[in-house]
Design a protein around this motif. Structure first.
Motif, PDB file in Angstrom:
ATOM      1  N   TYR A   1      -1.301  -2.594  -2.635  1.00 29.07           N
ATOM      2  CA  TYR A   1      -0.590  -1.376  -2.971  1.00 29.07           C
ATOM      3  C   TYR A   1       0.289  -1.013  -2.197  1.00 29.07           C
ATOM      4  O   TYR A   1      -0.508  -0.394  -1.741  1.00 29.07           O
ATOM      5  N   ASP A   2       2.056  -0.889  -2.520  1.00 31.50           N
ATOM      6  CA  ASP A   2       2.575  -0.051  -1.853  1.00 31.50           C
ATOM      7  C   ASP A   2       2.933   0.892  -2.159  1.00 31.50           C
ATOM      8  O   ASP A   2       4.088   1.074  -3.008  1.00 31.50           O
ATOM      9  N   PHE A   3       2.932   1.872  -2.416  1.00 31.62           N
ATOM     10  CA  PHE A   3       2.947   3.715  -1.872  1.00 31.62           C
ATOM     11  C   PHE A   3       4.400   3.728  -1.436  1.00 31.62           C
ATOM     12  O   PHE A   3       4.551   3.516   0.314  1.00 31.62           O
ATOM     13  N   GLN A   4       5.240   4.392  -1.897  1.00 35.75           N
ATOM     14  CA  GLN A   4       6.625   4.579  -1.705  1.00 35.75           C
ATOM     15  C   GLN A   4       6.882   5.611  -2.110  1.00 35.75           C
ATOM     16  O   GLN A   4       7.233   6.738  -0.386  1.00 35.75           O
ATOM     17  N   THR A   5       6.002   7.027  -2.719  1.00 40.60           N
ATOM     18  CA  THR A   5       6.802   8.469  -2.140  1.00 40.60           C
ATOM     19  C   THR A   5       5.685   9.706  -1.772  1.00 40.60           C
ATOM     20  O   THR A   5       6.070   9.827  -0.281  1.00 40.60           O
ATOM     21  N   PRO A   6       4.296   8.750  -1.033  1.00 43.78           N
ATOM     22  CA  PRO A   6       3.032   9.702  -0.443  1.00 43.78           C
ATOM     23  C   PRO A   6       2.984   9.390   0.522  1.00 43.78           C
ATOM     24  O   PRO A   6       3.163   8.299   1.166  1.00 43.78           O
ATOM     25  N   ASP A   7       2.617  10.300   1.889  1.00 41.23           N
ATOM     26  CA  ASP A   7       3.155   9.640   3.227  1.00 41.23           C
ATOM     27  C   ASP A   7       1.320   9.896   3.482  1.00 41.23           C
ATOM     28  O   ASP A   7       1.164   9.591   4.370  1.00 41.23           O
ATOM     29  N   ALA A   8       1.263  11.147   2.689  1.00 39.25           N
ATOM     30  CA  ALA A   8      -0.711  10.858   3.351  1.00 39.25           C
ATOM     31  C   ALA A   8      -1.513  11.306   1.677  1.00 39.25           C
ATOM     32  O   ALA A   8      -0.734  11.738   0.926  1.00 39.25           O
ATOM     33  N   LEU A   9      -2.584  11.897   2.300  1.00 39.48           N
ATOM     34  CA  LEU A   9      -3.550  11.727   0.763  1.00 39.48           C
ATOM     35  C   LEU A   9      -4.699  12.742   1.344  1.00 39.48           C
ATOM     36  O   LEU A   9      -6.115  12.371   2.188  1.00 39.48           O
ATOM     37  N   ILE A  10      -5.169  13.482   0.118  1.00 41.39           N
ATOM     38  CA  ILE A  10      -6.343  14.000   1.163  1.00 41.39           C
ATOM     39  C   ILE A  10      -7.178  13.606  -0.841  1.00 41.39           C
ATOM     40  O   ILE A  10      -6.640  13.959  -1.519  1.00 41.39           O
ATOM     41  N   THR A  11      -8.860  13.347  -0.355  1.00 43.94           N
ATOM     42  CA  THR A  11      -9.570  13.025  -1.124  1.00 43.94           C
ATOM     43  C   THR A  11     -11.113  13.658  -1.234  1.00 43.94           C
ATOM     44  O   THR A  11     -11.031  13.292   0.177  1.00 43.94           O
ATOM     45  N   ASN A  12     -11.736  13.120  -1.908  1.00 48.92           N
ATOM     46  CA  ASN A  12     -12.709  13.697  -1.910  1.00 48.92           C
ATOM     47  C   ASN A  12     -13.942  11.891  -1.045  1.00 48.92           C
ATOM     48  O   ASN A  12     -12.744  11.025  -1.356  1.00 48.92           O
ATOM     49  N   LEU A  13     -14.783  12.141  -0.847  1.00 44.41           N
ATOM     50  CA  LEU A  13     -15.921  10.793  -0.714  1.00 44.41           C
ATOM     51  C   LEU A  13     -15.817   9.938  -1.906  1.00 44.41           C
ATOM     52  O   LEU A  13     -17.055  10.515  -2.640  1.00 44.41           O
ATOM     53  N   HIS A  14     -15.373   9.292  -2.090  1.00 44.85           N
ATOM     54  CA  HIS A  14     -16.290   8.324  -3.819  1.00 44.85           C
ATOM     55  C   HIS A  14     -17.807   8.435  -3.751  1.00 44.85           C
ATOM     56  O   HIS A  14     -17.709   6.972  -3.137  1.00 44.85           O
ATOM     57  N   LEU A  15     -18.333   7.642  -5.007  1.00 46.78           N
ATOM     58  CA  LEU A  15     -19.194   6.575  -5.078  1.00 46.78           C
ATOM     59  C   LEU A  15     -18.734   5.153  -5.532  1.00 46.78           C
ATOM     60  O   LEU A  15     -17.402   5.073  -5.388  1.00 46.78           O
ATOM     61  N   PRO A  16     -19.575   4.172  -4.721  1.00 50.32           N
ATOM     62  CA  PRO A  16     -19.415   3.043  -4.815  1.00 50.32           C
ATOM     63  C   PRO A  16     -19.170   2.019  -6.776  1.00 50.32           C
ATOM     64  O   PRO A  16     -19.467   2.674  -7.603  1.00 50.32           O
ATOM     65  N   TYR A  17     -18.596   1.466  -6.138  1.00 52.35           N
ATOM     66  CA  TYR A  17     -17.665   0.838  -7.953  1.00 52.35           C
ATOM     67  C   TYR A  17     -16.639   1.765  -8.012  1.00 52.35           C
ATOM     68  O   TYR A  17     -15.982   1.245  -9.175  1.00 52.35           O
ATOM     69  N   SER A  18     -16.357   3.047  -7.879  1.00 55.11           N
ATOM     70  CA  SER A  18     -15.361   3.691  -8.454  1.00 55.11           C
ATOM     71  C   SER A  18     -14.094   3.437  -8.633  1.00 55.11           C
ATOM     72  O   SER A  18     -13.415   2.788  -7.498  1.00 55.11           O
ATOM     73  N   THR A  19     -12.911   3.807  -9.901  1.00 53.42           N
ATOM     74  CA  THR A  19     -11.978   3.315  -9.686  1.00 53.42           C
ATOM     75  C   THR A  19     -11.274   4.552  -8.557  1.00 53.42           C
ATOM     76  O   THR A  19     -10.112   4.344  -7.732  1.00 53.42           O
TER      77      THR A  19
END
Length: 349
Positions: free
Chosen positions: A293-311
């Protein structure tokens, strides 16, 4: 991409049941897409990676106490009711999930509270588990909502393996939450303390707020191997004209935009237009994002560590690149990072 590509071995003890004592003292795994470098840090050190004029976009949704326990009329069977959204304030109609669903029929009455002071009637079956409830309450709407929420528990995820405690009402909420409507906390934002927000402002990092009322669809099990066949549940979102102008001006000035959380990432992808710009929008999104997927707006992402198979993991892999993100997850497991909403964080640059 296939569902099976998002499997990884996650020891159960690495799923966080409680957050760290200080919000900004969680661990942070920094992933650099240009160099492939993966660096363990402490979350408050996220400050080192942003400059004057950069912008962080937060989700200001507020989680409400959505999980209730009641009893069915006559049999007294214990029933869990999970409030999803209010459908009609005047008639006190709510869209809910019930467990065990097989015991609940149209016309059944459910009683809540030690003194059965709150009563609801099932008036519609929408899915195998979903119901529409009409609460039978005489009084002003504000008084009704206060009484209903006093009976509810904070809807911490089931994978934590425990019931909510009173402290979760504060822990499972960002410090900037202000627009009620979510049953899932925007977990990346849980790491931001008031002190860290102040330090970001002093450094000149702009803050902006988008609203996405995160729902249970984030946790719904994907039952197809071919990800193109999965359909996300819709979530309500709002991108104001003021936010649109600020993000577009930040992009035009050559500064970076950081999405704080996958809910923000998905919302920005929903409203992207040309040249990294976005457009204002108020409505619903069911956008399902996975690699490539080609994101156009965000240059960086802060996120948690997610579980297997999660969206959420799939969305992160779409932003950071599948191979690099899965390598980072291997590192996180080896370094005993904590996973889930109360776990540690990742910064992708």
């Amino acid at each position: 991409m296939k569902l099976s590509q998002f499997k990884f071995k996650l020891p159960e003890e690495l799923i966080a049941k409680y957050p760290v004592e200080q919000r900004d003292e969680a661990r942070l795994l920094v992933v650099d897409r240009r160099t492939g470098e993966i660096t363990p840090r402490i979350f408050r050190e996220v400050l080192d990676y942003f400059d004057d004029g950069d912008m962080m976009v937060f989700n200001d949704t507020q989680v409400f106490p959505a999980r209730l326990y009641g009893n069915k009329e006559r049999t007294g069977a214990r029933i869990e009711v999970f409030l999803l959204r209010e459908l009609n304030a005047e008639n006190k109609l709510w869209d809910v999930l019930v467990e065990p669903a097989r015991k609940i029929r149209i016309g059944n009455k459910l009683y809540f509270g030690d003194d059965d002071s709150m009563v609801a009637e099932v008036i519609d079956n929408t899915t195998s588990r979903g119901r529409t409830l009409r609460f039978l309450y005489d009084g002003p709407h504000d008084e009704f909502k206060a009484a209903l929420y006093a009976l509810g528990q904070t809807p911490i995820p089931l994978y934590m393996g425990r019931e909510a405690e009173p402290e979760d009402a504060e822990r499972y909420q960002t410090i900037y939450a202000r627009r009620e409507g979510a049953v899932v906390a925007p977990a990346a934002g849980l790491h931001f303390s008031r002190e860290l927000m102040t330090r970001l402002r002093i450094k000149g990092v702009e803050e902006a707020f988008i609203t996405v009322h995160s729902g249970l669809g984030n946790f719904r099990e994907i039952d197809v191997e071919d990800l193109t066949k999965h359909r996300m549940d819709s979530e309500q979102m709002e991108v104001t004209d003021e936010l649109t102008d600020r993000i577009n001006a930040t992009k035009d000035a050559g500064h970076r935009v950081c999405a704080v959380g996958t809910s923000v990432l998905r919302a920005l992808a929903t409203v992207e237009s040309m040249n990294g710009h976005i457009k204002s929008y108020s409505g619903w999104t069911n956008k399902f994002i996975f690699p490539p997927y080609d994101f156009q707006t965000p240059d960086a992402l802060i996120t948690n560590l997610h579980l297997p198979y999660s969206t959420m993991l799939m969305m992160v892999a779409a932003f950071g690149g599948y191979d690099l993100v899965m390598k980072a997850y291997d590192t996180a497991v080896k370094e005993k990072f904590r996973f889930g909403a109360y776990g540690d964080a990742m910064l992708i640059l």
